[in-house]
Structures are given as C-alpha cells and as structure tokens.
Design an enzyme around this catalytic site. Structure first.
Site, short mmCIF file in Angstrom:
data_model
loop_
_atom_site.label_atom_id
_atom_site.label_comp_id
_atom_site.label_asym_id
_atom_site.label_seq_id
_atom_site.Cartn_x
_atom_site.Cartn_y
_atom_site.Cartn_z
N LYS A 10 -50.74 5.59 94.24
CA LYS A 10 -49.70 6.63 94.14
C LYS A 10 -50.29 8.02 94.42
O LYS A 10 -51.52 8.18 94.48
CB LYS A 10 -49.09 6.57 92.73
CG LYS A 10 -48.20 5.34 92.48
CD LYS A 10 -47.67 5.41 91.06
CE LYS A 10 -46.65 4.34 90.75
NZ LYS A 10 -46.18 4.43 89.34
N TYR A 50 -37.77 1.65 94.83
CA TYR A 50 -37.48 1.63 93.40
C TYR A 50 -35.99 1.35 93.15
O TYR A 50 -35.42 1.90 92.21
CB TYR A 50 -37.88 2.95 92.75
CG TYR A 50 -39.37 3.08 92.47
CD1 TYR A 50 -40.05 2.13 91.70
CD2 TYR A 50 -40.11 4.17 92.95
CE1 TYR A 50 -41.41 2.25 91.43
CE2 TYR A 50 -41.48 4.30 92.67
CZ TYR A 50 -42.11 3.33 91.91
OH TYR A 50 -43.46 3.45 91.63
N ARG A 86 -51.29 -7.17 88.64
CA ARG A 86 -50.76 -6.49 87.44
C ARG A 86 -51.83 -6.38 86.37
O ARG A 86 -51.93 -5.38 85.66
CB ARG A 86 -49.55 -7.26 86.87
CG ARG A 86 -48.33 -7.29 87.77
CD ARG A 86 -47.63 -5.97 87.85
NE ARG A 86 -46.94 -5.59 86.64
CZ ARG A 86 -46.07 -4.59 86.56
NH1 ARG A 86 -45.77 -3.88 87.65
NH2 ARG A 86 -45.49 -4.28 85.43
N THR A 92 -47.99 -0.24 82.15
CA THR A 92 -47.40 0.95 82.76
C THR A 92 -47.84 2.26 82.10
O THR A 92 -48.15 3.23 82.79
CB THR A 92 -45.86 0.84 82.71
OG1 THR A 92 -45.48 -0.40 83.31
CG2 THR A 92 -45.19 1.98 83.45
N ARG A 103 -55.50 1.63 85.11
CA ARG A 103 -54.75 2.66 84.37
C ARG A 103 -55.46 3.04 83.07
O ARG A 103 -55.42 4.18 82.64
CB ARG A 103 -53.33 2.16 84.10
CG ARG A 103 -52.46 2.16 85.37
CD ARG A 103 -51.21 1.34 85.19
NE ARG A 103 -50.25 1.52 86.28
CZ ARG A 103 -49.18 0.77 86.43
NH1 ARG A 103 -48.91 -0.22 85.57
NH2 ARG A 103 -48.34 0.99 87.43
N ASN A 123 -49.60 7.13 86.69
CA ASN A 123 -50.41 5.96 86.33
C ASN A 123 -51.11 5.34 87.54
O ASN A 123 -51.41 4.16 87.55
CB ASN A 123 -49.56 4.95 85.58
CG ASN A 123 -48.29 4.58 86.34
OD1 ASN A 123 -48.14 4.96 87.49
ND2 ASN A 123 -47.42 3.83 85.71
N HIS A 126 -49.10 1.37 91.90
CA HIS A 126 -47.98 0.45 91.74
C HIS A 126 -48.50 -0.94 92.08
O HIS A 126 -49.31 -1.09 92.99
CB HIS A 126 -46.85 0.82 92.70
CG HIS A 126 -45.79 -0.24 92.83
ND1 HIS A 126 -44.75 -0.35 91.94
CD2 HIS A 126 -45.64 -1.25 93.72
CE1 HIS A 126 -44.00 -1.38 92.28
NE2 HIS A 126 -44.51 -1.95 93.37
N GLU A 137 -41.08 -6.42 98.46
CA GLU A 137 -41.79 -5.15 98.67
C GLU A 137 -42.79 -5.23 99.83
O GLU A 137 -42.91 -4.27 100.60
CB GLU A 137 -42.51 -4.73 97.39
CG GLU A 137 -41.52 -4.30 96.30
CD GLU A 137 -42.19 -3.94 94.98
OE1 GLU A 137 -41.47 -3.50 94.06
OE2 GLU A 137 -43.42 -4.09 94.85
#
Ligand code: ADP
Ligand code: MG
Length: 159
Positions: A10, A50, A86, A92, A103, A123, A126, A137
């Site tokens: 990001k 999103y 993930r 998150t 993160r 954070n 993604h 995606e």
C-alpha cells in the site's frame, strides 16, 4: 491446492521504502511471484478493488489512502497461498498483529487512533481475504499476459 493471491504494498509501504522488505517476506517462504507492477489507482478502480467496503463508514478514508500514492501489485502463487499470505501479513489492526508478521513488525497503530485522526488504518499491505476474493482480485489487477509460468528452485527442492 496451488493457489494465486493478490498482495498490494500500500502507499505507506511504498513511501516508507518497504517494498523490498515486504516482497522478501513472501519470497523467503518459497512463494512464487507470478506477476508484479507499480500502479497509481484512481477512485473508480478503488471502488472495484474494495467493492465489499463501498458504502461503509470507513470507505471514504480508505479510498483517500489507497489513491494517495502508487501501490505495488504482486500476484503470488503457492500451496495454500491465500491463507499463507494472510498469515504473513498479520491481522488488519497493526496493534493486534503478532510480532513476526509484516503488520506487527513494521507498524503498531490502533483502530482507535485511526478513528480519532480520521484516517484509514495504515497497515502496509493488502492480501486477499479468501479464495474467491483472491481469484477475483488477481483477475482485476492482472491480465492473463501479465501473469507468468516459470520454474523456480522451490519447484524442485521445496514442493
Ligand atoms: P484487510 O486489509 O486485513 O483485509 P479489511 O478488508 O477489513 O482488512 O479492510 C480493508 C482496509 O480498510 C484495511 O486494511 C484498513 O486499511 C482499512 N480499515 C479497515 N477497518 C478499518 C477501521 N475500522 N478504521 C480505519 N480503517 C480501516
Ligand atoms: Mg480485506
């Protein structure tokens, strides 16, 4: 079992000079990068990416954040890649993300702080939330000709 998932570095990750660190976290696990590019998305594309969040109270802040600077889009392939990406990213909210996750290692802010400051939670990256999201995606961010099939040493020695 071999899956493809979407990772985005990001704007905060790009502007903090963490593109390399973030990519390394995926490479060190033997995940294969099958597509990669830098993109500066607009509001329209943000609403596509999103789509599940459009209409939520936090969406305008998220859109402002994700369109504020370029992102690095990476299509990552591997065994159970969606779940693994993930796990590598961490939860998150950086405050809650375990140490050892991206993160948790490179950020620490809370939802409360972001709310008080009226900003999106920064954070760093993604990672697609589930297999359906991942497929959708990867298709949104990459055309078929931008995705590559090639052999890595992991194909021979890890898998
Ligand atoms: P994730 O990125 O872990 O899949 P979500 O899909 O729930 O998380 O949310 C998308 C992004 O929106 C988050 O990564 C974060 O940047 C932002 N966000 C989510 N919830 C909040 C919140 N309560 N306050 C501020 N920003 C938020
Ligand atoms: Mg999500």
């Amino acid at each position: 079992m071999i899956e493809r998932t979407l990772v985005l570095v990001k704007p905060d990750g790009v502007q903090r000079g963490l593109i390399g660190e973030i990519i390394a976290r995926f490479e060190q696990r033997g995940l294969k990068i099958v597509g990669i590019k830098m993109v500066w998305i607009d509001e329209k594309f943000s609403k596509k990416h999103y789509s599940a969040h459009v209409g939520k109270k936090m969406y305008p802040l998220l859109e402002k954040f994700i369109t504020s600077a370029p992102v690095v889009a990476i299509a990552v392939e591997g065994i159970h890649a969606v779940e693994l990406a993930r796990k590598v990213a961490g939860s998150t909210e950086p405050k809650t993300a375990p140490i050892g996750t991206i993160r948790g290692d490179y950020a620490h802010v809370s939802y409360d702080y972001a709310d008080a400051k009226q900003i999106s939670v920064k954070n760093l990256l993604h990672a697609s939330g589930n297999k359906e999201e991942a497929e959708q995606e990867v298709g949104l961010w990459f055309s078929e000709t931008e995705l590559y099939e090639y052999e890595t040493s992991h194909d021979r020695h890890v898998l």
